[in-house]
Write a protein that holds these residues in place. Structure first.
Motif, short mmCIF file in Angstrom:
data_model
loop_
_atom_site.label_atom_id
_atom_site.label_comp_id
_atom_site.label_asym_id
_atom_site.label_seq_id
_atom_site.Cartn_x
_atom_site.Cartn_y
_atom_site.Cartn_z
N PRO A 147 55.13 44.47 29.75
CA PRO A 147 56.13 45.18 28.94
C PRO A 147 57.13 45.88 29.83
O PRO A 147 56.87 46.10 31.01
N PRO A 148 58.27 46.26 29.31
CA PRO A 148 59.26 47.01 30.10
C PRO A 148 58.71 48.37 30.49
O PRO A 148 57.72 48.83 29.93
N PRO A 168 48.36 45.39 30.50
CA PRO A 168 47.03 45.10 31.05
C PRO A 168 47.12 44.11 32.20
O PRO A 168 47.87 43.15 32.15
N GLY A 169 46.33 44.35 33.24
CA GLY A 169 46.32 43.45 34.39
C GLY A 169 47.41 43.80 35.39
O GLY A 169 48.38 44.49 35.09
N PRO A 170 47.25 43.30 36.64
CA PRO A 170 48.26 43.57 37.69
C PRO A 170 49.60 42.92 37.35
O PRO A 170 49.68 41.89 36.68
N LEU A 171 50.66 43.52 37.85
CA LEU A 171 52.01 43.00 37.65
C LEU A 171 52.29 41.89 38.66
O LEU A 171 51.99 42.03 39.85
N ASP A 182 60.40 48.74 38.44
CA ASP A 182 60.80 50.15 38.42
C ASP A 182 59.75 51.02 37.75
O ASP A 182 59.67 52.22 38.01
N GLY A 183 58.92 50.43 36.91
CA GLY A 183 57.87 51.19 36.25
C GLY A 183 56.65 51.45 37.09
O GLY A 183 55.77 52.19 36.68
N LEU A 184 56.57 50.84 38.28
CA LEU A 184 55.43 51.09 39.15
C LEU A 184 55.52 52.49 39.75
O LEU A 184 56.62 53.01 39.96
N PRO A 185 54.38 53.11 40.04
CA PRO A 185 54.41 54.47 40.60
C PRO A 185 55.09 54.50 41.97
O PRO A 185 54.74 53.72 42.85
N THR A 227 46.67 47.68 44.14
CA THR A 227 45.78 47.34 43.03
C THR A 227 46.54 47.12 41.71
O THR A 227 45.93 46.71 40.72
N LEU A 228 47.83 47.41 41.71
CA LEU A 228 48.61 47.29 40.47
C LEU A 228 49.45 46.02 40.42
O LEU A 228 50.09 45.75 39.40
N VAL A 229 49.47 45.23 41.53
CA VAL A 229 50.30 44.03 41.58
C VAL A 229 49.47 42.85 42.08
O VAL A 229 48.40 43.01 42.64
#
Length: 231
Positions: A147-148, A168-171, A182-185, A227-229
């Motif tokens: 999602p955006p 849900p799940g890595p980007l 841009d939404g990543l920390p 861990t997010l990508v």
């Protein structure tokens, strides 16, 4: 007449064998020197070297002893035709998932065709079919679209914690947009654009570790993102 001359003058005019020998030696030396100069100055034939086109130097001439020729290595990696090939893993909602070997420069659409095509009813909105593939990557078909930014919540807590606004799940670094990155920390619009530019220049991400090479991502920020990508 000679007998009437003084003795000292008679000695001067007399030709002695020693003088003749000395004069002969001088003449021989002069003739030898002149012959040497003539021989060294004679015209000589010059062999013109063959013109070698750039890149036409045989690999065997430059490879060290015992090393395999470059042509042999290239032939082994590129198959019988000599063309370079890549290996990708096509998984998810395709008719024949698995590892596929494709020509270098192939795109996601080619990988889907090699896997038998997408199953009917599969949502491929988040899949960039025109993206150039890289060796060793995985193409997942039917994964939930990201999602955006900040779409996961509308309350005051949105964007306040790590991973806020992410689905849900890595980007996927290979298909995420600037807005999604841009939404990543710790990632703003400028750094998100740097990630997209890096992906375009390299033809995608082979691993998450390549994120370290993006301008503006240090070790601390990479530790928050790894861990997010996914590639």
């Amino acid at each position: 007449m000679r007998e009437r001359l003084p003795l000292w003058l008679q000695d001067r005019c007399e030709v002695r064998p020693r003088a003749v020998a000395a004069l002969g030696v001088v003449l021989l030396a002069a003739v030898g020197f002149a012959g040497q100069q003539y021989w060294s100055a004679r015209p000589r034939a010059v062999t013109v070297p063959a013109v070698v086109a750039p890149g036409a130097v045989p690999a065997a001439a430059t490879a060290p002893a015992g090393a395999p020729a470059a042509g042999v290595v290239a032939g082994g990696a590129g198959g019988a035709g000599g063309a370079a090939r890549i290996v990708v893993d096509v998984s998810g909602k395709v008719r024949d998932p698995g590892v596929r070997r494709l020509p270098a420069g192939s795109r996601v659409e080619d990988a889907l065709a090699a896997a038998g095509g997408v199953r009917p009813g599969t949502d491929t909105t988040g899949l960039n079919r025109a993206r150039v593939l890289v060796d060793g990557e995985q193409v997942v078909v039917g994964a939930p679209a990201q999602p955006p930014p900040q779409a996961a919540g509308t309350g005051g807590g949105a964007g306040s914690g790590p991973g806020a606004g992410l689905g849900p799940g890595p980007l996927s670094l290979g298909s995420a947009t600037v807005a999604q990155l841009d939404g990543l920390p710790g990632v703003g619009p400028v750094l998100a654009q740097h990630i997209v530019d890096f992906r375009t220049a390299r033809g995608g991400f082979r691993s998450v570790e390549e994120l370290r090479q993006v301008d503006g991502i240090g070790e601390r920020r990479f530790a928050d993102l790894r861990t997010l990508v996914r590639p």
